[in-house]
Structures are given as C-alpha cells and as structure tokens.
Scaffold this motif. Sequence first.
Motif, mmCIF file in Angstrom:
data_model
loop_
_atom_site.group_PDB
_atom_site.id
_atom_site.type_symbol
_atom_site.label_atom_id
_atom_site.label_comp_id
_atom_site.label_asym_id
_atom_site.label_seq_id
_atom_site.Cartn_x
_atom_site.Cartn_y
_atom_site.Cartn_z
ATOM 1 N N TRP A 51 -7.020 -7.369 3.830
ATOM 2 C CA TRP A 51 -7.125 -8.341 2.766
ATOM 3 C C TRP A 51 -6.625 -9.555 3.190
ATOM 4 C CZ3 TRP A 51 -6.516 -5.104 -2.498
ATOM 5 C CH2 TRP A 51 -7.449 -4.165 -2.295
ATOM 6 N N ALA A 52 -5.449 -9.596 3.807
ATOM 7 C CA ALA A 52 -4.699 -10.828 3.973
ATOM 8 C C ALA A 52 -5.240 -11.829 5.136
ATOM 9 C CB ALA A 52 -3.219 -10.347 4.287
ATOM 10 N N THR A 53 -6.144 -11.127 5.976
ATOM 11 C CA THR A 53 -6.761 -11.716 6.943
ATOM 12 C C THR A 53 -8.231 -12.274 6.692
ATOM 13 O OG1 THR A 53 -7.422 -9.714 7.972
ATOM 14 C CG2 THR A 53 -5.359 -10.522 8.780
ATOM 15 N N ASN A 59 -8.996 -10.887 -2.331
ATOM 16 C CA ASN A 59 -7.733 -9.843 -2.777
ATOM 17 C C ASN A 59 -6.400 -10.305 -2.362
ATOM 18 O OD1 ASN A 59 -9.820 -8.091 -4.376
ATOM 19 N ND2 ASN A 59 -10.550 -7.729 -2.245
ATOM 20 N N TYR A 60 -5.592 -10.339 -3.343
ATOM 21 C CA TYR A 60 -4.092 -10.558 -2.798
ATOM 22 C C TYR A 60 -3.390 -9.145 -3.267
ATOM 23 C CZ TYR A 60 -5.857 -15.177 -2.484
ATOM 24 O OH TYR A 60 -6.512 -16.371 -2.208
ATOM 25 N N GLN A 61 -2.964 -8.518 -2.368
ATOM 26 C CA GLN A 61 -2.108 -7.446 -2.696
ATOM 27 C C GLN A 61 -0.581 -7.524 -1.986
ATOM 28 O OE1 GLN A 61 -2.971 -4.933 -5.032
ATOM 29 N NE2 GLN A 61 -0.962 -4.346 -5.305
ATOM 30 N N VAL A 74 10.459 -3.052 -3.492
ATOM 31 C CA VAL A 74 10.490 -2.401 -4.728
ATOM 32 C C VAL A 74 9.325 -1.926 -5.230
ATOM 33 C CG1 VAL A 74 12.604 -3.404 -5.357
ATOM 34 C CG2 VAL A 74 10.516 -4.488 -6.106
ATOM 35 N N GLY A 75 7.807 -2.226 -4.497
ATOM 36 C CA GLY A 75 6.664 -1.868 -4.939
ATOM 37 C C GLY A 75 5.781 -3.111 -4.377
ATOM 38 N N CYS A 76 4.548 -2.924 -4.966
ATOM 39 C CA CYS A 76 3.532 -4.055 -4.833
ATOM 40 C C CYS A 76 2.897 -4.696 -6.126
ATOM 41 C CB CYS A 76 2.722 -3.406 -3.758
ATOM 42 S SG CYS A 76 1.520 -1.818 -4.409
ATOM 43 N N ALA A 77 2.221 -5.679 -5.799
ATOM 44 C CA ALA A 77 1.524 -6.301 -6.999
ATOM 45 C C ALA A 77 0.252 -7.131 -6.411
ATOM 46 C CB ALA A 77 2.501 -7.086 -7.566
ATOM 47 N N GLY A 78 -0.610 -7.141 -7.062
ATOM 48 C CA GLY A 78 -1.780 -8.126 -6.700
ATOM 49 C C GLY A 78 -2.943 -8.473 -7.768
ATOM 50 N N ALA A 89 -9.762 -12.018 -12.309
ATOM 51 C CA ALA A 89 -9.105 -11.096 -11.063
ATOM 52 C C ALA A 89 -8.759 -9.995 -11.807
ATOM 53 C CB ALA A 89 -8.004 -11.834 -10.282
ATOM 54 N N GLU A 90 -8.572 -8.915 -11.015
ATOM 55 C CA GLU A 90 -7.797 -7.487 -11.768
ATOM 56 C C GLU A 90 -6.410 -7.779 -11.377
ATOM 57 O OE1 GLU A 90 -8.274 -2.769 -11.622
ATOM 58 O OE2 GLU A 90 -9.246 -3.948 -10.081
ATOM 59 N N PHE A 91 -5.429 -7.403 -12.068
ATOM 60 C CA PHE A 91 -4.161 -7.646 -11.989
ATOM 61 C C PHE A 91 -3.517 -6.101 -11.911
ATOM 62 C CE2 PHE A 91 -0.015 -7.107 -14.260
ATOM 63 C CZ PHE A 91 0.988 -8.094 -13.754
ATOM 64 N N GLY A 92 -2.583 -5.920 -11.207
ATOM 65 C CA GLY A 92 -1.704 -4.627 -10.816
ATOM 66 C C GLY A 92 -0.187 -4.965 -10.411
#
Length: 180
Positions: A51-53, A59-61, A74-78, A89-92
């Motif tokens: 996704w980053a490319t 999408n940004y995760q 510590v984790g991830c977020a997107g 956008a969907e948040f997580g």
Amino acid sequence: MQIETRRFLIRDFAPDDAPAFLAYHADPRSSKFHGQDAVPPGALLTMFQDWATEHPRRNYQFAVVQRREPYSLVGCAGLRCAGLPSGQAEFGVELAPDYWGAYAYAVEIGRALLDFGFETLGLEVVVGSTVGGNAAVARLAEWFGAEIVATRPGPDWMLQGDWRSVDWRITREVWQHQTS
C-alpha cells in the motif's frame, strides 16, 4: 511518510518491523478479537508495505514505534480509503497486547491519525467497525466523539463470544469541535 507525536513515530512499515509485528500477532491475547478467517500476519505486513508504494495512495497502514529507547514497535494504525466513497476512510488502531491500556497510547496515536486524515488527506468522514465486546475500542471511539451508526450480527466467531459488530463514524465537523 511519517507522523510524529510526543511519544511515537507513526510511519510506513520497514523490514526491521517484521519480527516484532509477527511476535505480537502470535500472542494469544492478540487473536481474541480476530476470527479464524483473518489474514495471516505475514500477508498483512506485505499488504501494508505494498500500500505504501501505490500511486495514488488510497490506504495508509502505519507502524507505531516509540520515539525513545527501546524504540519498540507498539502496534499499527491506519486510515483505509479504498472501496469507500470519496472523502471517507476506515480507521483502525491495533496495539501489541503488552501495551494495552498503557498511558493513553491509543488516544495519542488515534488523535494523530485523525488529524492526519482530516487535515492532510481532507477527509470528511472517518468510519470504524469493532467487536462489541472490545470495550477499549468503544471507549476510544467515544472519547473521539464518534457516534454509533449500527449494531449488527457479526461473523460466526463473534456470535460464539456473544458479541455483535458495532459500526461508528466521526465527521470532520465533530472532530474540529472536539479538538478546538
């Protein structure tokens, strides 16, 4: 891409993040709110890096890493926009189990991500969905001013835990009011 908060770097995943990401996903506490049909962690990590490319990026995760030693993941977020109407956008946020309930980590990370979404990406609405039994996420959404828009039956694994799926949303207007 990188977002900085007082305690964290929220950035695209790097190859060095894989061992910590896979380790916290292997922790049995992590699977409590995921079904058996969940995407395997290795495939998730590859997807996040892909996704980053992408151009344009939809999408940004991000990996969430401590800014000070020991510089732990510590984790991830997107924020994921693909498949949603323009401006949404969907948040997580996902924290490694060792960081659950730790010093408002999710609040700091979530606030930075919502600021990024509304201010940088120009989003109008951010949505989310969670397991009804996940009280921590429900408190986080409430803290951000999100409103519950639906409660519905979830997949079989949720029903076995007597849980439902809870959908929520927050608008740019509500967010700006919350942060002013």
